[in-house]
Design a protein around this motif. Structure first.
Motif, PDB file in Angstrom:
ATOM      1  N   LEU A   5      -0.258  15.762 -10.329  1.00  0.00           N
ATOM      2  CA  LEU A   5       0.029  14.370 -10.003  1.00  0.00           C
ATOM      3  C   LEU A   5       1.533  14.126  -9.928  1.00  0.00           C
ATOM      4  O   LEU A   5       2.314  14.814 -10.591  1.00  0.00           O
ATOM      5  CB  LEU A   5      -0.566  13.430 -11.059  1.00  0.00           C
ATOM      6  CG  LEU A   5      -2.086  13.390 -11.174  1.00  0.00           C
ATOM      7  CD1 LEU A   5      -2.499  12.477 -12.325  1.00  0.00           C
ATOM      8  CD2 LEU A   5      -2.713  12.917  -9.877  1.00  0.00           C
ATOM      9  N   PRO A   6       1.954  13.143  -9.163  1.00  0.00           N
ATOM     10  CA  PRO A   6       3.366  12.751  -9.175  1.00  0.00           C
ATOM     11  C   PRO A   6       3.707  12.085 -10.501  1.00  0.00           C
ATOM     12  O   PRO A   6       2.812  11.736 -11.299  1.00  0.00           O
ATOM     13  CB  PRO A   6       3.470  11.765  -8.005  1.00  0.00           C
ATOM     14  CG  PRO A   6       2.099  11.215  -7.862  1.00  0.00           C
ATOM     15  CD  PRO A   6       1.160  12.324  -8.226  1.00  0.00           C
ATOM     16  N   GLN A   7       4.987  11.919 -10.768  1.00  0.00           N
ATOM     17  CA  GLN A   7       5.393  11.283 -12.021  1.00  0.00           C
ATOM     18  C   GLN A   7       4.844   9.868 -12.129  1.00  0.00           C
ATOM     19  O   GLN A   7       4.472   9.414 -13.212  1.00  0.00           O
ATOM     20  CB  GLN A   7       6.922  11.247 -12.127  1.00  0.00           C
ATOM     21  CG  GLN A   7       7.549  12.585 -12.480  1.00  0.00           C
ATOM     22  CD  GLN A   7       9.026  12.439 -12.789  1.00  0.00           C
ATOM     23  OE1 GLN A   7       9.723  11.644 -12.181  1.00  0.00           O
ATOM     24  NE2 GLN A   7       9.506  13.217 -13.753  1.00  0.00           N
ATOM     25  N   LEU A   8       4.804   9.145 -11.032  1.00  0.00           N
ATOM     26  CA  LEU A   8       4.315   7.770 -11.035  1.00  0.00           C
ATOM     27  C   LEU A   8       3.105   7.680 -10.114  1.00  0.00           C
ATOM     28  O   LEU A   8       3.208   7.934  -8.917  1.00  0.00           O
ATOM     29  CB  LEU A   8       5.408   6.800 -10.564  1.00  0.00           C
ATOM     30  CG  LEU A   8       5.018   5.318 -10.519  1.00  0.00           C
ATOM     31  CD1 LEU A   8       4.668   4.816 -11.916  1.00  0.00           C
ATOM     32  CD2 LEU A   8       6.132   4.478  -9.910  1.00  0.00           C
TER      33      LEU A   8
ATOM     34  N   ILE B 222       0.811  -1.221   0.000  1.00  0.00           N
ATOM     35  CA  ILE B 222       0.000   0.000   0.000  1.00  0.00           C
ATOM     36  C   ILE B 222       0.842   1.267   0.000  1.00  0.00           C
ATOM     37  O   ILE B 222       0.339   2.349  -0.357  1.00  0.00           O
ATOM     38  CB  ILE B 222      -0.940   0.008   1.228  1.00  0.00           C
ATOM     39  CG1 ILE B 222      -2.092   1.002   1.020  1.00  0.00           C
ATOM     40  CG2 ILE B 222      -0.174   0.301   2.500  1.00  0.00           C
ATOM     41  CD1 ILE B 222      -2.990   0.686  -0.154  1.00  0.00           C
ATOM     42  N   GLY B 223       2.109   1.180   0.362  1.00  0.00           N
ATOM     43  CA  GLY B 223       2.944   2.370   0.527  1.00  0.00           C
ATOM     44  C   GLY B 223       2.866   3.379  -0.598  1.00  0.00           C
ATOM     45  O   GLY B 223       2.626   4.581  -0.345  1.00  0.00           O
ATOM     46  N   PRO B 224       3.052   2.977  -1.860  1.00  0.00           N
ATOM     47  CA  PRO B 224       3.046   3.964  -2.946  1.00  0.00           C
ATOM     48  C   PRO B 224       1.688   4.620  -3.176  1.00  0.00           C
ATOM     49  O   PRO B 224       1.600   5.630  -3.882  1.00  0.00           O
ATOM     50  CB  PRO B 224       3.452   3.132  -4.171  1.00  0.00           C
ATOM     51  CG  PRO B 224       4.127   1.918  -3.615  1.00  0.00           C
ATOM     52  CD  PRO B 224       3.427   1.624  -2.335  1.00  0.00           C
ATOM     53  N   SER B 225       0.621   4.060  -2.597  1.00  0.00           N
ATOM     54  CA  SER B 225      -0.733   4.589  -2.833  1.00  0.00           C
ATOM     55  C   SER B 225      -1.244   5.454  -1.696  1.00  0.00           C
ATOM     56  O   SER B 225      -2.324   6.040  -1.799  1.00  0.00           O
ATOM     57  CB  SER B 225      -1.708   3.415  -3.047  1.00  0.00           C
ATOM     58  OG  SER B 225      -1.243   2.526  -4.037  1.00  0.00           O
ATOM     59  N   LEU B 226      -0.500   5.549  -0.603  1.00  0.00           N
ATOM     60  CA  LEU B 226      -0.937   6.326   0.557  1.00  0.00           C
ATOM     61  C   LEU B 226      -0.785   7.824   0.302  1.00  0.00           C
ATOM     62  O   LEU B 226       0.167   8.263  -0.344  1.00  0.00           O
ATOM     63  CB  LEU B 226      -0.124   5.953   1.787  1.00  0.00           C
ATOM     64  CG  LEU B 226      -0.387   4.595   2.423  1.00  0.00           C
ATOM     65  CD1 LEU B 226       0.621   4.346   3.543  1.00  0.00           C
ATOM     66  CD2 LEU B 226      -1.808   4.525   2.962  1.00  0.00           C
ATOM     67  N   VAL B 227      -1.708   8.607   0.847  1.00  0.00           N
ATOM     68  CA  VAL B 227      -1.589  10.062   0.784  1.00  0.00           C
ATOM     69  C   VAL B 227      -1.947  10.649   2.142  1.00  0.00           C
ATOM     70  O   VAL B 227      -2.655  10.028   2.945  1.00  0.00           O
ATOM     71  CB  VAL B 227      -2.500  10.682  -0.304  1.00  0.00           C
ATOM     72  CG1 VAL B 227      -2.187  10.101  -1.671  1.00  0.00           C
ATOM     73  CG2 VAL B 227      -3.968  10.475   0.043  1.00  0.00           C
ATOM     74  N   THR B 228      -1.439  11.837   2.390  1.00  0.00           N
ATOM     75  CA  THR B 228      -1.817  12.621   3.560  1.00  0.00           C
ATOM     76  C   THR B 228      -2.749  13.732   3.090  1.00  0.00           C
ATOM     77  O   THR B 228      -2.471  14.415   2.098  1.00  0.00           O
ATOM     78  CB  THR B 228      -0.581  13.227   4.231  1.00  0.00           C
ATOM     79  OG1 THR B 228       0.293  12.172   4.639  1.00  0.00           O
ATOM     80  CG2 THR B 228      -0.966  14.056   5.441  1.00  0.00           C
ATOM     81  N   VAL B 229      -3.860  13.878   3.775  1.00  0.00           N
ATOM     82  CA  VAL B 229      -4.853  14.895   3.409  1.00  0.00           C
ATOM     83  C   VAL B 229      -4.882  15.964   4.502  1.00  0.00           C
ATOM     84  O   VAL B 229      -5.092  15.653   5.685  1.00  0.00           O
ATOM     85  CB  VAL B 229      -6.248  14.276   3.243  1.00  0.00           C
ATOM     86  CG1 VAL B 229      -7.263  15.351   2.861  1.00  0.00           C
ATOM     87  CG2 VAL B 229      -6.225  13.176   2.186  1.00  0.00           C
TER      88      VAL B 229
ATOM     89  N   ASP C 182       5.582  10.073  -2.736  1.00  0.00           N
ATOM     90  CA  ASP C 182       6.902  10.531  -3.179  1.00  0.00           C
ATOM     91  C   ASP C 182       7.206  11.964  -2.746  1.00  0.00           C
ATOM     92  O   ASP C 182       8.248  12.518  -3.108  1.00  0.00           O
ATOM     93  CB  ASP C 182       7.029  10.392  -4.694  1.00  0.00           C
ATOM     94  CG  ASP C 182       6.149  11.380  -5.453  1.00  0.00           C
ATOM     95  OD1 ASP C 182       5.252  11.986  -4.825  1.00  0.00           O
ATOM     96  OD2 ASP C 182       6.346  11.555  -6.672  1.00  0.00           O
ATOM     97  N   GLY C 183       6.302  12.576  -1.988  1.00  0.00           N
ATOM     98  CA  GLY C 183       6.515  13.938  -1.523  1.00  0.00           C
ATOM     99  C   GLY C 183       5.814  15.000  -2.335  1.00  0.00           C
ATOM    100  O   GLY C 183       5.768  16.164  -1.929  1.00  0.00           O
ATOM    101  N   THR C 184       5.275  14.642  -3.490  1.00  0.00           N
ATOM    102  CA  THR C 184       4.549  15.605  -4.311  1.00  0.00           C
ATOM    103  C   THR C 184       3.326  16.112  -3.552  1.00  0.00           C
ATOM    104  O   THR C 184       2.562  15.331  -2.988  1.00  0.00           O
ATOM    105  CB  THR C 184       4.091  14.961  -5.634  1.00  0.00           C
ATOM    106  OG1 THR C 184       5.234  14.520  -6.357  1.00  0.00           O
ATOM    107  CG2 THR C 184       3.313  15.956  -6.484  1.00  0.00           C
ATOM    108  N   THR C 185       3.151  17.436  -3.528  1.00  0.00           N
ATOM    109  CA  THR C 185       1.975  18.026  -2.894  1.00  0.00           C
ATOM    110  C   THR C 185       1.142  18.744  -3.944  1.00  0.00           C
ATOM    111  O   THR C 185       1.671  19.278  -4.931  1.00  0.00           O
ATOM    112  CB  THR C 185       2.364  19.009  -1.777  1.00  0.00           C
ATOM    113  OG1 THR C 185       3.182  20.045  -2.334  1.00  0.00           O
ATOM    114  CG2 THR C 185       3.133  18.290  -0.673  1.00  0.00           C
ATOM    115  N   SER C 186      -0.156  18.752  -3.732  1.00  0.00           N
ATOM    116  CA  SER C 186      -1.046  19.367  -4.710  1.00  0.00           C
ATOM    117  C   SER C 186      -2.329  19.816  -4.031  1.00  0.00           C
ATOM    118  O   SER C 186      -2.791  19.194  -3.059  1.00  0.00           O
ATOM    119  CB  SER C 186      -1.375  18.379  -5.831  1.00  0.00           C
ATOM    120  OG  SER C 186      -2.362  18.908  -6.703  1.00  0.00           O
TER     121      SER C 186
END
Length: 278
Positions: A163-166, A86-93, A138-142
């Motif tokens: 969106l992040p690159q991946l 799940i790691g790559p799919s997690l986000v902080t809101v 990956d640290g990308t914020t939007s």
């Protein structure tokens, strides 16, 4: 005197005693060759191994058991497998709300559910917010906005501006059963990407949300969750999302975890909010 008639001699008549015909000699030779060949095969063929002894059988069984134990020891833990998945799919809101002359900031969690970067989270994390921000793995914020919502299930789908690159969407799983191992992943008390483990305690639970609405048909689980976990994924042992964390039992009007958490089943969360966007 009358002439005596002579009888011709038949060369094909039976052979004299003590003498064999060519055909008989051939058959005798062929039979002898077969016997000799059989003897050669018997002498040259390796002898069959003796049957294994009881000690050898026991040793082989013990070796197999030990190998299975060694493989089990070397295999990664279920929690590790789930977290890596799940790691790559997690986000902080993060959401901001005006209130009392100042801006209140609320922290929650979410999970990417489509290749276009749609984020599934709990509606109460972003409802009424003047601004919503999403931080990817990956640290990308939007900046983000509510694209779809279902108040009856406390779920929302966020659309993000950048969106992040991946983009790695999570894999959605089926409904869990009581007793299944589950993992809650999110940002409890601001501690990013935290995992807690537990089991499904019950299904079909209903709770009253802070706004007074009743949320039906929830998954009850005992993995630790706290403020900041809301909107994060509830995972099965394979790291598939089986629910979206929506709340915790709060009998004493306290915000901290008291042993009971609740999640919206993923079928309800995805379908109730219009389904994950493609």
């Amino acid at each position: 005197m009358p002439p005596v008639e002579s009888t011709p001699i038949d060369d094909t008549a039976a052979p004299a005693a003590g003498r064999s015909s060519p055909r008989r000699r051939w058959w005798i030779g062929a039979a002898a060759a077969v016997v000799v060949a059989a003897l050669l095969v018997w002498f040259l063929m390796p002898s069959a191994p003796p049957p294994p002894t009881r000690a050898e059988v026991d040793r082989s069984v013990q070796d197999g058991i030990e190998k299975a134990r060694q493989d089990a020891r070397n295999a990664p833990a279920d929690a590790s497998v789930a977290f890596q998945a799940i790691g790559p799919s997690l986000v902080t809101v993060t959401s901001q709300r005006p209130g009392g002359g100042s801006t209140e900031t609320a922290l929650g969690s979410g999970v990417v559910v489509s290749a276009r970067g749609a984020v599934l989270t709990a509606l109460h994390v972003v409802d009424g917010a003047s601004a919503v921000q999403v931080r990817f793995a990956d640290g990308t914020t939007s900046a983000a906005r509510i694209a779809d919502a279902q108040p009856a299930s406390d779920v929302a789908v966020l659309a993000v501006d950048e969106l992040p690159q991946l983009v790695v969407p999570a894999v959605l799983g089926g409904g869990p059963a009581v007793g299944d191992t589950v993992f809650a992943v999110g940002n409890p008390l601001g501690l990013r990407d935290s995992l807690s483990a537990g089991v499904v305690s019950a299904l079909g639970r209903s709770i009253t949300a802070p706004g007074g609405a009743t949320l039906p048909d929830l998954i009850q689980f005992d993995a630790a969750v706290n403020p900041g976990n809301s909107g994060g994924p509830l995972l099965n042992r394979a790291g598939q999302v089986v629910g979206i964390v929506t709340g915790l039992a709060n009998p004493a009007d306290e915000d901290f975890f008291v042993g009971i958490g609740f999640a919206v089943p993923i079928a309800t969360a995805a379908g109730g909010a219009g389904g994950p966007m493609k």
